[in-house]
Write a protein that holds these residues in place. Structure first.
Motif, PDB file in Angstrom:
ATOM      1  N   ASP A   1     -21.317  47.058 -42.652  1.00 15.27           N
ATOM      2  CA  ASP A   1     -22.263  46.330 -41.825  1.00 15.27           C
ATOM      3  C   ASP A   1     -23.438  47.244 -41.521  1.00 15.27           C
ATOM      4  O   ASP A   1     -23.258  48.433 -41.269  1.00 15.27           O
ATOM      5  N   SER A   2     -24.631  46.684 -41.545  1.00 16.95           N
ATOM      6  CA  SER A   2     -25.842  47.452 -41.243  1.00 16.95           C
ATOM      7  C   SER A   2     -26.479  46.935 -39.974  1.00 16.95           C
ATOM      8  O   SER A   2     -26.559  45.724 -39.749  1.00 16.95           O
ATOM      9  N   LEU A   3     -26.912  47.865 -39.162  1.00 18.74           N
ATOM     10  CA  LEU A   3     -27.611  47.526 -37.924  1.00 18.74           C
ATOM     11  C   LEU A   3     -28.954  48.229 -37.920  1.00 18.74           C
ATOM     12  O   LEU A   3     -29.080  49.357 -38.415  1.00 18.74           O
ATOM     13  N   PRO A   4     -29.982  47.597 -37.350  1.00 18.95           N
ATOM     14  CA  PRO A   4     -31.274  48.272 -37.265  1.00 18.95           C
ATOM     15  C   PRO A   4     -31.223  49.409 -36.248  1.00 18.95           C
ATOM     16  O   PRO A   4     -30.422  49.395 -35.314  1.00 18.95           O
ATOM     17  N   PHE A   5     -32.083  50.375 -36.444  1.00 21.44           N
ATOM     18  CA  PHE A   5     -32.188  51.496 -35.515  1.00 21.44           C
ATOM     19  C   PHE A   5     -33.325  51.214 -34.546  1.00 21.44           C
ATOM     20  O   PHE A   5     -34.451  50.972 -34.946  1.00 21.44           O
ATOM     21  N   HIS A   6     -33.010  51.228 -33.273  1.00 23.63           N
ATOM     22  CA  HIS A   6     -34.031  50.997 -32.235  1.00 23.63           C
ATOM     23  C   HIS A   6     -34.162  52.261 -31.407  1.00 23.63           C
ATOM     24  O   HIS A   6     -33.190  52.719 -30.803  1.00 23.63           O
ATOM     25  N   GLN A   7     -35.342  52.838 -31.373  1.00 18.59           N
ATOM     26  CA  GLN A   7     -35.583  54.004 -30.529  1.00 18.59           C
ATOM     27  C   GLN A   7     -35.959  53.519 -29.138  1.00 18.59           C
ATOM     28  O   GLN A   7     -36.680  52.543 -28.967  1.00 18.59           O
ATOM     29  N   PHE A   8     -35.460  54.237 -28.140  1.00 19.70           N
ATOM     30  CA  PHE A   8     -35.762  53.862 -26.760  1.00 19.70           C
ATOM     31  C   PHE A   8     -36.828  54.748 -26.186  1.00 19.70           C
ATOM     32  O   PHE A   8     -37.017  55.843 -26.508  1.00 19.70           O
TER      33      PHE A   8
END
Length: 71
Positions: free
Chosen positions: A64-71
């Motif tokens: 499964d792939s998830l997007p990377f979100h920077q905070f």
């Protein structure tokens, strides 16, 4: 102390054959779940190699792939 030489390919093949035999004895097929976060090419290659190794010995895979979100 004497040196000891190991035949790595031979040992690896024996280990993989033992794993394959154990997997096929089981009633429930084991499965590897990998979760990729982001789109790092090195991570994608790493997971693909793990998938290939699992498929070789009869272990199922799912990635499964998830997007990377920077905070």
């Amino acid at each position: 102390m004497a040196c000891q030489f190991f035949r790595g390919k031979y040992l690896a093949d024996r280990m993989l054959n033992n794993i394959k035999q154990e997997v096929f004895k089981r009633q429930v097929r084991p499965k590897l779940l990998a979760i990729l976060v982001g789109e790092d090419p090195a991570s994608q290659v790493y997971v693909r190699h793990k998938e290939n190794a699992c498929n070789h010995v009869g272990i199922g895979t799912r990635c499964d792939s998830l997007p990377f979100h920077q905070f």
